[in-house]
Scaffold this motif. Structure first.
Motif, PDB file in Angstrom:
ATOM      1  N   PRO A   1     -41.724 -47.443 -32.830  1.00 40.55           N
ATOM      2  CA  PRO A   1     -42.782 -47.196 -31.838  1.00 40.55           C
ATOM      3  C   PRO A   1     -43.726 -48.380 -31.648  1.00 40.55           C
ATOM      4  N   ASP A   2     -43.989 -49.136 -32.716  1.00 44.29           N
ATOM      5  CA  ASP A   2     -44.940 -50.240 -32.602  1.00 44.29           C
ATOM      6  C   ASP A   2     -44.266 -51.595 -32.410  1.00 44.29           C
ATOM      7  N   GLY A   3     -42.993 -51.591 -32.033  1.00 43.28           N
ATOM      8  CA  GLY A   3     -42.250 -52.846 -31.909  1.00 43.28           C
ATOM      9  C   GLY A   3     -42.936 -53.911 -31.057  1.00 43.28           C
ATOM     10  N   PRO A   4     -43.258 -53.629 -29.801  1.00 40.26           N
ATOM     11  CA  PRO A   4     -43.860 -54.670 -28.952  1.00 40.26           C
ATOM     12  C   PRO A   4     -45.209 -55.159 -29.477  1.00 40.26           C
ATOM     13  N   GLU A   5     -45.992 -54.247 -30.062  1.00 37.75           N
ATOM     14  CA  GLU A   5     -47.304 -54.651 -30.587  1.00 37.75           C
ATOM     15  C   GLU A   5     -47.138 -55.554 -31.812  1.00 37.75           C
TER      16      GLU A   5
ATOM     17  N   MET B   1     -35.418 -47.571 -38.993  1.00 39.18           N
ATOM     18  CA  MET B   1     -35.941 -46.970 -37.775  1.00 39.18           C
ATOM     19  C   MET B   1     -35.520 -47.871 -36.615  1.00 39.18           C
TER      20      MET B   1
ATOM     21  N   ASN C   1     -36.681 -35.720 -36.982  1.00 36.69           N
ATOM     22  CA  ASN C   1     -37.957 -36.266 -36.520  1.00 36.69           C
ATOM     23  C   ASN C   1     -38.349 -35.674 -35.170  1.00 36.69           C
ATOM     24  N   ARG C   2     -37.352 -35.496 -34.320  1.00 36.87           N
ATOM     25  CA  ARG C   2     -37.628 -34.947 -32.996  1.00 36.87           C
ATOM     26  C   ARG C   2     -38.113 -33.499 -33.117  1.00 36.87           C
TER      27      ARG C   2
ATOM     28  N   ALA D   1     -46.031 -49.668 -37.910  1.00 30.97           N
ATOM     29  CA  ALA D   1     -47.425 -49.246 -38.036  1.00 30.97           C
ATOM     30  C   ALA D   1     -48.136 -49.964 -39.182  1.00 30.97           C
TER      31      ALA D   1
ATOM     32  N   ASP E   1     -35.704 -47.510 -33.387  1.00 33.27           N
ATOM     33  CA  ASP E   1     -36.493 -47.529 -32.147  1.00 33.27           C
ATOM     34  C   ASP E   1     -37.968 -47.530 -32.527  1.00 33.27           C
TER      35      ASP E   1
ATOM     36  N   SER F   1     -41.473 -48.477 -38.595  1.00 33.75           N
ATOM     37  CA  SER F   1     -42.071 -48.206 -37.280  1.00 33.75           C
ATOM     38  C   SER F   1     -42.900 -49.390 -36.795  1.00 33.75           C
TER      39      SER F   1
ATOM     40  N   ALA G   1     -32.878 -36.515 -35.254  1.00 32.89           N
ATOM     41  CA  ALA G   1     -33.079 -35.192 -34.660  1.00 32.89           C
ATOM     42  C   ALA G   1     -34.103 -34.388 -35.458  1.00 32.89           C
TER      43      ALA G   1
ATOM     44  N   PRO H   1     -33.612 -50.710 -28.581  1.00 34.97           N
ATOM     45  CA  PRO H   1     -33.323 -49.916 -29.779  1.00 34.97           C
ATOM     46  C   PRO H   1     -31.911 -50.163 -30.319  1.00 34.97           C
ATOM     47  N   VAL H   2     -31.766 -49.977 -31.622  1.00 30.98           N
ATOM     48  CA  VAL H   2     -30.463 -50.121 -32.276  1.00 30.98           C
ATOM     49  C   VAL H   2     -30.197 -48.879 -33.123  1.00 30.98           C
ATOM     50  N   ARG H   3     -28.945 -48.702 -33.507  1.00 29.58           N
ATOM     51  CA  ARG H   3     -28.617 -47.649 -34.468  1.00 29.58           C
ATOM     52  C   ARG H   3     -28.581 -48.278 -35.848  1.00 29.58           C
TER      53      ARG H   3
END
Lengths: 91, 429
Positions: free
Chosen positions: B307-311, B303, B184-185, B241, B305, B239, B182, B291-293
């Motif tokens: 952001p760069d997971g699929p890449e 982390m 980060n959000r 990255a 979820d 992430s 939260a 995503p996991v907790r």
């Protein structure tokens, strides 16, 4: 059943500049449909051609990512806040 | 001269000239920086780099950002031969890229330097982030050296000593009554509105430039090996990255003629089992990452979820590497092994990388005689002596710890409005 939706900057052109708008709806899907009804254009921005939320659109009900709940079927209590947030942070 | 570049949406491919945009206005996709041709190639480029300073900025001809003031001490970290550890895990030619040698003790000094270089070019005066660890210290120190203000959002649960340590480097530390996700959000929301929109949110709005700092790790590895790429690199992932930036930089090095033409190193990515969504997708042959907790002993990799997971998945597969989950109970022993055999004191993420390297070798995934570089991205962090009075000492520097706020942008703006964050009196140089 009123829900507050927090709108990210680039979508505020759709809400006349408002960062928060109120719409009706009991699930995430219903809220977003109502949002698109009141401010046309949201569905194009938020959903892909298959009707799923785009990969980089995160939707939160209060503090919870709806992907950990029931996705678009997640229920939204009256008076709760739904946030639309781009998935850009982290690194 | 910085390297020309443009921004491209990762999701829909829309290209735009570089500007202060946060994400794709069409589809919310993150923006990737696409580097243009450097001013020189091959031998000429190599000569320019070799004549440069002993820092990440020797690669300025390859970077799309200028150096901020005070970044001369960042990068050019040791590539340490690790024969004892290599012997123990079964890798004959093992090297450690030791990022603990950076000023704040991790590779985050590089990414922050790149982000602040861009931020100053863009007229931004306050660096900001949400972090509890490496990034917080890198932002605090980097901003101080660059003569900028710094604001670091932390979860209110972060112990007072940790807050004080971040404030000691000159940052305004804002405890937020919320969990890390939260917080980060809140950073993302704050980066999009009002006064806080003008801050340099290093890993949000500046993320395309920020990640370029990680590319210099690959540049250094290649140069330190005598201008060649290793057969494999092992990188930790939060992430994603960092791992992705390494892969792209190795591809770029061959494209600009700094290393012989050929495939990039096999990219091996290490996650702790308690937060291994990408390793799970790799094992399942999936393209998407669920995503996991997180529940892991390696906090800097928590982390769920990415952001760069699929890449990262695609890069690992394309380079014939992989993504490895290291069981939680193997992390501490691997961290200790690294210290005992090579004298390198790493944070738990280093244990994850060493554990992954051992597993890859044991599985026979490395060719005999392969040159392998394991990236130790951060040093051990138990260096701060508790100092209970520190958070309350006003007036001894620009750093302070504010009151605890709820996770809203208005509360953040109110807490720091007109505060000491915007203009430290003099750069500390």
């Amino acid at each position: 059943m009123s829900v507050t939706v927090r709108v990210p900057t680039t979508l505020r052109t759709l809400t006349g500049g408002e960062s928060e708008v109120s719409v009706e709806g009991e699930t995430v899907g219903a809220v977003l449909t109502a949002l698109d009804g009141a401010h046309p254009g949201f569905k194009d921005k938020l959903f892909d051609d298959d009707g799923n939320l785009r990969r980089f659109v995160n939707v939160f009900v209060a503090d919870d990512d709806v992907r950990f709940l029931d996705g678009l079927d997640t229920s939204v209590p009256d008076g709760e806040t739904l946030s639309i947030i781009p998935a850009v942070a982290g690194g | 001269m910085t390297r020309p570049s443009s921004l491209r949406c990762r999701a829909c491919g829309e290209v735009r000239a570089t500007a202060s945009v946060q994400y794709c206005e069409e589809c919310f996709g993150p923006l990737d920086l696409v580097p243009g041709p450097p001013g020189a190639t091959g031998d000429e480029l190599r000569a320019r780099i070799e004549a440069g300073p002993p820092s990440m900025w020797r690669y300025a001809p390859l970077l799309p950002v200028p150096a901020p003031p005070g970044a001369e001490s960042v990068g050019w970290t040791p590539l340490r031969p690790a024969p004892a550890l290599g012997g123990a895990v079964g890798v004959a030619d093992l090297w450690l890229k030791d990022e603990s040698a950076n000023p704040a003790g991790s590779f985050k000094d590089r990414v922050v330097a790149a982000a602040l270089g861009r931020a100053l070019e863009d007229g931004r005066r306050v660096a900001a982030c949400a972090s509890t660890g490496n990034l917080a210290h890198a932002v605090a120190g980097g901003a101080r050296r660059a003569g900028m203000g710094a604001v670091v959002l932390v979860p209110a649960a972060l112990p007072g000593d940790d807050r004080a340590a971040i404030a000691a480097a000159g940052a305004t530390v804002v405890p937020v009554e919320a969990g890390y996700d939260a917080v980060n959000r809140l950073a993302v929301e704050a980066s999009m509105v009002g006064e806080t929109e003008r801050w340099a949110w290093v890993n949000v709005g500046l993320r395309p430039w920020y990640v370029e700092g990680s590319a210099t790790v690959a540049h250094e590895i290649a140069e330190q090996l005598g201008w060649r790429v290793p057969d494999a690199v092992v990188a930790p992932m939060a992430s994603g990255a960092f791992a992705l930036a390494l892969h792209r930089a190795f591809v770029d090095l061959a494209a600009v003629g700094l290393v012989p033409a050929g495939p990039p190193p096999a990219l091996w990515v290490a996650q702790p089992a308690g937060c291994a969504p990408v390793a799970a997708a790799f094992a399942a042959g999936a393209d998407d990452v669920a995503p996991v907790r997180p529940d892991t002993a390696a906090p800097s990799l928590a982390m769920g979820d990415p952001p760069d997971g699929p890449e990262v998945l695609a890069a690992a597969r394309a380079s014939t590497g992989g993504v490895v989950a290291v069981p939680e109970h193997e992390i501490a022993p691997a961290q200790r092994r690294l210290a005992e055999l090579e004298g390198v004191a790493a944070e738990p993420a280093g244990g994850v990388v060493v554990g992954a390297t051992a597993r890859i070798a044991a599985a026979g995934r490395l060719p005999a005689g392969a040159t392998v570089v394991a990236c130790i991205t951060g040093g051990a962090h138990d260096r701060w002596v508790p100092d209970p009075g520190a958070p309350d000492r006003a007036g001894q520097g620009p750093g302070r710890v504010t009151g605890t706020i709820p996770p809203t942008v208005s509360a953040l703006s109110a807490e720091v409005a007109g505060g000491p964050t915007v203009a430290p009196e003099e750069p500390n140089r």
